[in-house]
Scaffold this motif. Structure first.
Motif, short mmCIF file in Angstrom:
data_model
loop_
_atom_site.label_atom_id
_atom_site.label_comp_id
_atom_site.label_asym_id
_atom_site.label_seq_id
_atom_site.Cartn_x
_atom_site.Cartn_y
_atom_site.Cartn_z
N THR A 1 36.16 32.75 37.99
CA THR A 1 36.93 31.63 38.54
C THR A 1 37.38 31.99 39.95
O THR A 1 37.22 33.12 40.40
CB THR A 1 38.18 31.34 37.69
N LEU A 2 37.98 31.02 40.60
CA LEU A 2 38.49 31.24 41.96
C LEU A 2 39.59 32.30 41.94
O LEU A 2 39.66 33.15 42.83
CB LEU A 2 39.01 29.93 42.55
N ASN A 3 40.47 32.28 40.92
CA ASN A 3 41.53 33.29 40.83
C ASN A 3 40.97 34.69 40.66
O ASN A 3 41.49 35.66 41.21
CB ASN A 3 42.49 32.98 39.69
N LYS A 4 39.90 34.82 39.89
CA LYS A 4 39.29 36.14 39.71
C LYS A 4 38.69 36.62 41.03
O LYS A 4 38.81 37.79 41.39
CB LYS A 4 38.23 36.10 38.62
N LEU A 5 38.06 35.73 41.76
CA LEU A 5 37.50 36.08 43.07
C LEU A 5 38.61 36.47 44.04
O LEU A 5 38.50 37.47 44.76
CB LEU A 5 36.70 34.90 43.63
N ARG A 6 39.73 35.72 44.03
CA ARG A 6 40.87 36.06 44.88
C ARG A 6 41.43 37.44 44.51
O ARG A 6 41.81 38.22 45.38
CB ARG A 6 41.97 35.01 44.72
N ALA A 7 41.49 37.74 43.23
CA ALA A 7 42.01 39.04 42.78
C ALA A 7 41.10 40.17 43.26
O ALA A 7 41.57 41.23 43.68
CB ALA A 7 42.14 39.07 41.27
N LYS A 8 39.77 39.97 43.21
CA LYS A 8 38.83 41.00 43.69
C LYS A 8 38.99 41.23 45.19
O LYS A 8 38.98 42.37 45.65
CB LYS A 8 37.38 40.57 43.39
N ARG B 1 40.15 44.73 46.98
CA ARG B 1 39.37 45.40 48.02
C ARG B 1 40.19 45.58 49.29
O ARG B 1 40.09 46.61 49.96
CB ARG B 1 38.11 44.60 48.34
N ILE B 2 41.00 44.60 49.64
CA ILE B 2 41.88 44.73 50.82
C ILE B 2 42.85 45.87 50.59
O ILE B 2 43.10 46.69 51.48
CB ILE B 2 42.61 43.41 51.11
N PRO C 1 50.71 49.26 52.79
CA PRO C 1 50.82 48.28 51.70
C PRO C 1 51.34 46.91 52.14
O PRO C 1 50.90 45.89 51.63
CB PRO C 1 51.79 48.93 50.71
N ALA C 2 52.28 46.87 53.09
CA ALA C 2 52.81 45.60 53.56
C ALA C 2 51.72 44.79 54.28
O ALA C 2 51.60 43.59 54.08
CB ALA C 2 54.00 45.83 54.48
N SER C 3 50.93 45.46 55.10
CA SER C 3 49.85 44.80 55.80
C SER C 3 48.78 44.32 54.82
O SER C 3 48.24 43.22 54.95
CB SER C 3 49.20 45.71 56.83
N ALA C 4 48.48 45.14 53.83
CA ALA C 4 47.49 44.76 52.82
C ALA C 4 47.96 43.53 52.05
O ALA C 4 47.17 42.61 51.79
CB ALA C 4 47.24 45.92 51.87
N ALA C 5 49.24 43.48 51.70
CA ALA C 5 49.76 42.33 50.97
C ALA C 5 49.71 41.08 51.83
O ALA C 5 49.36 39.99 51.35
CB ALA C 5 51.21 42.60 50.53
N LEU C 6 50.02 41.20 53.12
CA LEU C 6 49.95 40.04 54.03
C LEU C 6 48.51 39.55 54.16
O LEU C 6 48.26 38.35 54.08
CB LEU C 6 50.52 40.42 55.40
N LEU C 7 47.57 40.47 54.34
CA LEU C 7 46.16 40.06 54.45
C LEU C 7 45.68 39.41 53.17
O LEU C 7 44.95 38.41 53.20
CB LEU C 7 45.29 41.27 54.80
N ALA C 8 46.06 39.95 52.03
CA ALA C 8 45.64 39.38 50.76
C ALA C 8 46.24 38.00 50.57
O ALA C 8 45.58 37.10 50.03
CB ALA C 8 46.05 40.30 49.61
#
Length: 177
Positions: free
Chosen positions: A149-156, A160-161, A168-175
């Protein structure tokens, strides 16, 4: 017809033909819609603290917190047919393979009232009827793997990010973007 639908049918002619009243009518419609949404959430709310066995379909991307995994899920009650299905925020799941969006789990959960007014507002904002903590035990099982699903793709993509960005803060913002 619901109250909101009846109100909409009553004010559509005003919106179309009486321009000076348009802002006031839109304001009233907004309040009516907010009231209706609040009623829908509270009708299905589990108010009293209780421990129940549920079948939970995860419909958000799980996040790891100090108490375990936290996510939003659509719940069906296994042994209580009198309770309607509802959406809830679950926390405290400690699973070896992390839970994924779209998976179906059987979980023993402890419902409780929101800890603060801010927590209650957050539940209402996210259209959730309850908050619950997963009780550790042998009843907590993954029943179905997540379909693609789209949520599974978003989680992947978020995973990866997180692997490639050191901060971690930058990674969370990018995600989030």
């Amino acid at each position: 017809l619901s109250v909101v639908q009846m109100l909409l049918w009553a004010v559509v002619p005003l919106l179309l033909y009486w321009h000076p009243m348009r802002p006031a009518v839109l304001l009233v419609l907004g309040f009516a819609h907010a009231h209706y949404a609040q009623q829908q959430v509270h009708e299905r709310a589990v108010i009293e603290p209780m421990r129940l066995l549920v079948r939970a379909r995860i419909d958000s991307i799980p996040s790891l917190s100090p108490t375990g995994w936290q996510f939003d899920a659509q719940l069906q009650f296994v042994r209580r047919a009198d309770l309607p299905p509802l959406r809830a925020r679950l926390s405290g799941l400690r699973a070896a393979p992390p839970p994924q969006a779209g998976e179906v789990w059987q979980l023993a959960v402890q419902f409780s009232a929101p800890a603060s007014a801010g927590a209650a507002r957050a539940l209402l904002r996210d259209k959730l009827s309850a908050a619950a903590r997963v009780v550790p035990g042998s009843l907590n099982l993954r029943l179905e793997q997540a379909p693609l699903t789209l949520n599974k793709l978003r989680a992947k993509v978020a995973e990866r990010i997180g692997e490639r960005v050191a901060d971690p803060a930058s990674a969370a913002l990018l995600a989030a973007l």
